[in-house]
Motif scaffolding. Structure first.
Motif, short mmCIF file in Angstrom:
data_model
loop_
_atom_site.label_atom_id
_atom_site.label_comp_id
_atom_site.label_asym_id
_atom_site.label_seq_id
_atom_site.Cartn_x
_atom_site.Cartn_y
_atom_site.Cartn_z
N TYR A 71 -9.75 14.38 0.84
CA TYR A 71 -10.53 14.58 2.06
C TYR A 71 -11.98 14.14 1.88
O TYR A 71 -12.60 13.64 2.83
CB TYR A 71 -10.47 16.05 2.49
N GLN A 74 -11.95 10.40 2.46
CA GLN A 74 -11.76 10.07 3.88
C GLN A 74 -13.03 10.36 4.67
O GLN A 74 -13.40 9.59 5.57
CB GLN A 74 -10.58 10.87 4.45
N LEU A 93 -11.48 4.81 2.02
CA LEU A 93 -10.21 5.27 2.58
C LEU A 93 -9.04 4.89 1.67
O LEU A 93 -8.08 5.66 1.55
CB LEU A 93 -10.01 4.70 3.98
N TRP A 104 -3.00 10.28 4.55
CA TRP A 104 -4.03 9.32 4.93
C TRP A 104 -3.55 7.89 5.12
O TRP A 104 -4.29 7.09 5.70
CB TRP A 104 -5.17 9.37 3.92
N TYR A 107 -3.28 7.19 8.89
CA TYR A 107 -4.64 7.09 9.43
C TYR A 107 -5.24 5.73 9.09
O TYR A 107 -5.90 5.10 9.93
CB TYR A 107 -5.49 8.23 8.85
#
Length: 271
Positions: A71, A74, A93, A104, A107
Motif C-alpha cells: 500500500y 501504491q 505501482l 494491485w 488497478y
C-alpha cells in the motif's frame, strides 16, 4: 533499471527474512499499524496537489520501517497518475504489484487503460488477471469491460461489441434493466456506431438515455447516427443542442476518475 530492480529485490528478500518468525496475522496487524502511522496520520495531512514532497516523505518513512507494505508503494504512485506523470507513478505501482498482485495488478491494468492509455499493455494485464482470479471488478466495472474499452481505442470494434454485449447481458440477468450501467450502454452503442450499424447504435443509445436522460455524450453520438441515416435535420440539430447544453452542465460519463482524465469518446464543449 536492472540494477535498481536487483537492489529492490535484495532489500525485499532481507526484509522478509528478518520477519520470517511472524505469523500472517501478526504481520497484517503490524503493517496496518504502519499504514495508520505513515498514511492516515502523516501523508493524508497534506494535499498532494500542492504538497507532494511532504506526502512522499511520509511514505518514504514508512518504507524505511517496512519496504514490503504494498500500500505504501501504491500510495506513492497514485498522486503522480493524477498529475499525469504516468511513468513516474508506474515504477512505484509495479513494486506494489510485485508485493500484492491480486490487489494491485487489476488497478495497474485500469491505470494503463484510462490514465496512461497503454491499451495493449492494459489488455495483457487484465487478461492475466482473468486467468489468475476470474473476471472480477475494478473501479465499478469488470476486467472485460476495460478490455473492451481498449479494443475500441485500438479499432477492434467487433471484439469490443462482443465483450460489451456480454457485460450488459450479465447485468440484465443479475439485476434487471434498471441496474445496467449507462456507461456500458454508451460504449456498446459506440462499438456499433463505429461499425456503421447506426440503427442498432440508436437503439442502444435510447436504452442509456432511459436510465440517464441527460447523458450528453450519448445524445451527441445518437444525433450523429441520425444524421448518417438521413433523419430530419431539425431533430438532429435539436438533439445536438441538448447534448451540448447537458455537457456544459456536467452531465457526461459518470465515472469517479472523470475529474482526472477524459474518457474515450467523451465530448467536451467550449463556447
Amino acid at each position: 533499471m536492472k540494477t535498481k530492480s536487483t537492489i529492490f529485490c535484495i532489500l525485499l528478500f532481507f526484509n522478509c527474512f528478518s520477519q520470517k518468525s511472524e505469523t500472517e496475522s501478526e504481520k497484517s496487524k503490524r503493517q496496518n499499524g504502519l499504514i495508520v502511522t505513515y498514511v492516515k496520520n502523516c501523508a493524508e495531512k497534506y494535499n498532494y496537489n500542492f504538497e507532494m514532497n511532504e506526502w512522499q516523505d511520509c511514505l518514504n518513512e514508512g518504507l524505511k520501517k517496512d519496504s514490503t507494505v504494498a500500500y505504501f508503494w501504491q500510495q506513492k504512485a497514485m498522486p503522480y497518475f493524477k498529475a499525469k506523470k504516468y511513468e513516474v507513478g508506474m515504477k512505484y505501482l509495479d513494486k506494489a504489484v510485485l508485493l500484492d498482485a491480486q490487489r494491485w495488478q487489476p488497478y495497474r491494468a485500469f491505470i494503463k487503460c484510462i490514465f496512461q492509455k497503454s491499451y495493449n499493455e492494459s489488455i495483457a494485464d487484465f487478461k492475466d488477471c482473468i486467468n489468475k482470479w476470474g473476471n472480477q471488478y475494478e473501479m465499478d466495472h469488470t476486467y472485460k469491460f476495460y478490455i473492451a474499452i481498449c479494443y475500441l481505442q485500438l479499432n477492434n470494434f467487433n471484439e469490443a461489441e462482443f465483450l460489451l454485449k456480454e457485460y450488459i447481458d450479465n447485468m440484465l440477468k443479475k439485476n434487471g434493466e434498471e441496474w445496467v450501467h449507462p456507461t456500458a450502454l454508451f460504449y456498446h452503442g459506440i462499438s456499433l456506431y463505429e461499425q456503421k450499424k447506426y440503427d442498432e447504435a440508436i437503439s442502444i443509445f435510447d436504452k442509456a438515455l432511459k436510465i440517464y436522460k441527460n447523458f450528453s455524450d450519448v445524445k451527441i453520438y445518437k444525433a450523429v447516427c441520425m444524421a448518417r441515416l438521413g433523419k430530419n435535420n431539425a431533430d438532429v440539430m435539436n438533439l445536438l443542442k441538448e447534448g451540448k447544453e447537458d455537457a456544459k452542465l456536467g452531465y457526461s460519463i459518470n465515472e469517479d476518475n472523470i475529474i482526472y482524465e477524459t474518457y474515450p469518446y467523451q465530448k467536451k464543449w467550449r463556447d
